[in-house]
Motif scaffolding. Structure first.
Motif, PDB file in Angstrom:
ATOM      1  N   SER A 156       0.837  -1.201   0.000  1.00 54.80           N
ATOM      2  CA  SER A 156       0.000   0.000   0.000  1.00 54.80           C
ATOM      3  C   SER A 156       0.866   1.243   0.000  1.00 54.80           C
ATOM      4  O   SER A 156       2.000   1.219   0.445  1.00 54.80           O
ATOM      5  CB  SER A 156      -0.916  -0.001   1.229  1.00 54.80           C
ATOM      6  OG  SER A 156      -0.148   0.101   2.411  1.00 54.80           O
ATOM      7  N   ALA A 157       0.297   2.345  -0.477  1.00 56.49           N
ATOM      8  CA  ALA A 157       1.029   3.607  -0.471  1.00 56.49           C
ATOM      9  C   ALA A 157       0.832   4.306   0.865  1.00 56.49           C
ATOM     10  O   ALA A 157      -0.042   3.970   1.647  1.00 56.49           O
ATOM     11  CB  ALA A 157       0.539   4.486  -1.612  1.00 56.49           C
ATOM     12  N   ASP A 158       1.683   5.297   1.127  1.00 61.91           N
ATOM     13  CA  ASP A 158       1.609   6.032   2.386  1.00 61.91           C
ATOM     14  C   ASP A 158       0.509   7.079   2.351  1.00 61.91           C
ATOM     15  O   ASP A 158       0.014   7.463   1.299  1.00 61.91           O
ATOM     16  CB  ASP A 158       2.944   6.728   2.651  1.00 61.91           C
ATOM     17  CG  ASP A 158       4.030   5.722   2.994  1.00 61.91           C
ATOM     18  OD1 ASP A 158       3.743   4.829   3.794  1.00 61.91           O
ATOM     19  OD2 ASP A 158       5.137   5.841   2.436  1.00 61.91           O
ATOM     20  N   GLY A 159       0.152   7.600   3.532  1.00 58.24           N
ATOM     21  CA  GLY A 159      -0.759   8.728   3.648  1.00 58.24           C
ATOM     22  C   GLY A 159      -2.225   8.356   3.573  1.00 58.24           C
ATOM     23  O   GLY A 159      -3.056   9.201   3.267  1.00 58.24           O
ATOM     24  N   SER A 160      -2.584   7.091   3.849  1.00 65.21           N
ATOM     25  CA  SER A 160      -3.958   6.650   3.682  1.00 65.21           C
ATOM     26  C   SER A 160      -4.909   7.261   4.701  1.00 65.21           C
ATOM     27  O   SER A 160      -6.119   7.165   4.549  1.00 65.21           O
ATOM     28  CB  SER A 160      -4.041   5.120   3.758  1.00 65.21           C
ATOM     29  OG  SER A 160      -3.504   4.673   4.996  1.00 65.21           O
ATOM     30  N   ASP A 161      -4.410   7.904   5.744  1.00 65.23           N
ATOM     31  CA  ASP A 161      -5.285   8.547   6.736  1.00 65.23           C
ATOM     32  C   ASP A 161      -5.767   9.920   6.278  1.00 65.23           C
ATOM     33  O   ASP A 161      -6.682  10.486   6.885  1.00 65.23           O
ATOM     34  CB  ASP A 161      -4.549   8.692   8.076  1.00 65.23           C
ATOM     35  CG  ASP A 161      -4.345   7.350   8.760  1.00 65.23           C
ATOM     36  OD1 ASP A 161      -5.091   6.411   8.413  1.00 65.23           O
ATOM     37  OD2 ASP A 161      -3.455   7.246   9.603  1.00 65.23           O
ATOM     38  N   ALA A 162      -5.186  10.476   5.246  1.00 65.33           N
ATOM     39  CA  ALA A 162      -5.583  11.795   4.750  1.00 65.33           C
ATOM     40  C   ALA A 162      -6.853  11.667   3.910  1.00 65.33           C
ATOM     41  O   ALA A 162      -6.956  10.800   3.042  1.00 65.33           O
ATOM     42  CB  ALA A 162      -4.471  12.415   3.925  1.00 65.33           C
TER      43      ALA A 162
END
Length: 553
Positions: free
Chosen positions: A137-143
């Motif tokens: 998965s890619a980073d920053g999924s909480d944004a």
């Protein structure tokens, strides 16, 4: 031993390289997009990103995110992303641009603790397409970027231009933004054209009532102001109070709805005779005077509660308020004239502009109606004050553009007076009376906008007259019928497009029916003490003429 040493060095070097990549290199960041109907057929969302990477280096860049949340690359660090402008959807829709930024945190990888684990980490990185995450998965999924659809009728040219300017800088745009901007403009223009503050038929009934589908809004002198009541007959609640006192009484008409705001005209008499335009929240909050007739200008303003006003009518089309001022010139002289001025202003009362004016000879009542592109009026005139008055009547139906240009005569009637008119569904509707046949209003007609295809929709029988105020709902004509006999019992006349006529009793207590306003699926019938003037009662009827609720009596 030499081979083993070389292999160990390679593994350590790979581990160090991966450690550097995980703590410094840019990688794809996943942003969750919550925007109704957003898809990859639209332009991408432009994000202005600011912050600092893990080395403390300042970052200030613009990236573009698609409907899947991909497209933005960042190195580890902490950032804030602001939506620069709305994307444009394939159907021309756009969104409101949120003011608050979104926090994006891109984590660094933990130092590799065991050289033996490096090959597995490298392999996982390769399998993940270089994302550096072992799960792919890619980073920053909480944004999360949340976009709210904009009301098409309230989209501005500036919003569309901002969306095009931002999207045009996207390397993947390839002219999409410019193409979709035309769709967005057409969608906005179509929505504006359909945005009407009240129904055309209701304008012709002095717009004494309006409806938003949940509430009916109406004026009642007996209740003392503008009230609203739920369509189920719930007790009315006050929205705006009459001005009363020893020197002032008031009367409200020209009701228009725009979202949660009600606009109307208030006429006052007594020591403060005049007329003004007001806005108030539909819940009665924040009343504001937007316009007041100029005082001391030497003009003899028309004050007649039976249909001619200093402010003749208030219209809301698109996001503009329009009103017509009327006054006499040479009143009492040999050549009396009436002059009318068309004005516009923004919904907050700003940007007041006089658009045009026209003058009509004589002192007869001049019905006026405005739609979103033209103004229509019937120039009723009485050419001779001799004994043969009836044969001297004429009515010239004219239309002009709102700026006063392109004046066009639509039809000319001799010996006929047009009592009221309005434009609805591409036709002109009017109530007339024939001065060679008793002089009482008794015919409702329609014609195309160019004067062709004239049709009689309703005809009063012998011993009957019509109220000049009538309404048309789904090609059915609703009018008030009075008997000319000794026992005058007013009726609601219903004339279907199939030629069938039905009537229903109108029991309004001590008042006589005066105007009929449509609320979509029912009618609001308003009554006055003498069939005109100040309105006291308000009752609702089904479109079949069945009585429903009494709001005021």
């Amino acid at each position: 031993m030499l081979v083993a040493g070389i292999c160990a060095a390679v593994v350590v070097a790979g581990g160090v390289g991966l450690w550097w990549y995980g703590n410094h290199a840019e990688r794809q960041v996943s942003i969750k997009v919550e925007a109704p109907n957003y898809s990859n057929d639209a332009t991408r969302i432009p994000l202005h990103v600011t912050g600092a990477d893990s080395d403390g280096k300042s970052v200030d860049k613009t990236g573009y995110v698609d409907a899947d949340g991909g497209g933005l690359s960042l190195s580890p660090g902490s950032y804030e992303a602001t939506v620069e402008a709305s994307p444009i959807l394939a159907d021309g829709s756009i969104y409101e641009v949120p003011e608050d930024p979104v926090t994006i945190s891109v984590p660094s990888y933990n130092p590799i603790e065991a050289v033996a684990a490096v090959p597995e980490v490298i392999q996982n990185s390769v399998n993940a397409g270089g994302s550096g995450q072992s799960d792919g998965s890619a980073d920053g999924s909480d944004a999360i970027i949340t976009l709210t659809p904009a009301d098409p009728a309230r989209v501005t040219d500036e919003q569309i231009a901002a969306a095009v300017a931002a999207a045009s800088q996207d390397p993947n745009d390839n002219g999409k933004a410019q193409s979709l901007s035309q769709v967005a403009t057409a969608k906005r223009d179509e929505a504006l054209a359909s945005l009407v503050g009240n129904m055309p038929s209701n304008y012709a009934n002095n717009a004494l009532a309006a409806s938003d589908g949940t509430y009916d809004y109406f004026y009642s002198k007996s209740l003392g102001g503008i009230y609203r009541a739920k369509n189920d007959g719930s007790s009315p609640e006050q929205v705006f109070a009459d001005e009363t006192g020893s020197e002032t009484t008031s009367y409200c008409y020209g009701l228009n709805l725009s979202g949660d705001t009600l606009y109307f005209v208030m006429q006052t008499s007594g020591g403060r005779m005049g007329a003004s335009i007001w806005s108030v929240g539909t819940d009665g909050s924040n009343p504001q005077q937007l316009y007041h007739l100029p005082d001391g200008d030497g003009l003899d303003w028309i004050y007649d509660l039976d249909g001619t006003y200093a402010i003749r009518q208030l219209y809301l089309y698109g996001q503009k308020l329009y009103f017509v001022l009327g006054y006499y010139v040479g009143w009492g002289g040999d050549d009396p004239e009436q002059t009318f001025e068309l004005w516009s202003m923004d919904e907050d009362g700003s940007n007041q502009q006089k658009l045009s004016e026209f003058t009509v000879d004589g002192t007869q009542d001049i019905p006026i109606f405005m739609d979103d592109g033209r103004l229509y009026y019937a120039a009723n005139s009485l050419d001779d004050f001799g004994s043969d008055i009836d044969s001297a009547y004429s009515s010239d139906i004219v239309s002009i553009k709102l700026d006063g240009s392109d004046e066009t005569e639509i039809a000319l009637y001799l010996n006929v007076e047009v009592m009221s008119l309005f434009v609805q569904d591409g036709k002109i509707y009017m109530c007339t009376r024939d001065h060679l046949d008793g002089g009482s209003p008794g015919e409702i007609m329609s014609m195309d906008l160019d004067g062709s295809n004239v049709s009689t929709l309703a005809q009063a029988n012998d011993g009957e007259v019509f109220s000049r105020f009538f309404n048309v709902v789904d090609d059915t004509v609703y009018t008030i019928i009075y008997s000319t006999g000794e026992s005058s019992v007013p009726l609601l006349g219903i004339y279907g497009s199939d030629g069938n006529k039905t009537t229903a009793s109108l029991d309004l207590g001590q008042t006589l029916p005066y105007a009929i306003c449509s609320s979509g699926d029912h009618l609001v019938v308003l009554g006055g003490g003498n069939g005109g003037g100040a309105v006291y009662s308000a009752d609702t009827y089904s479109l079949d003429g069945e009585p429903q609720n009494t709001y005021a009596n």
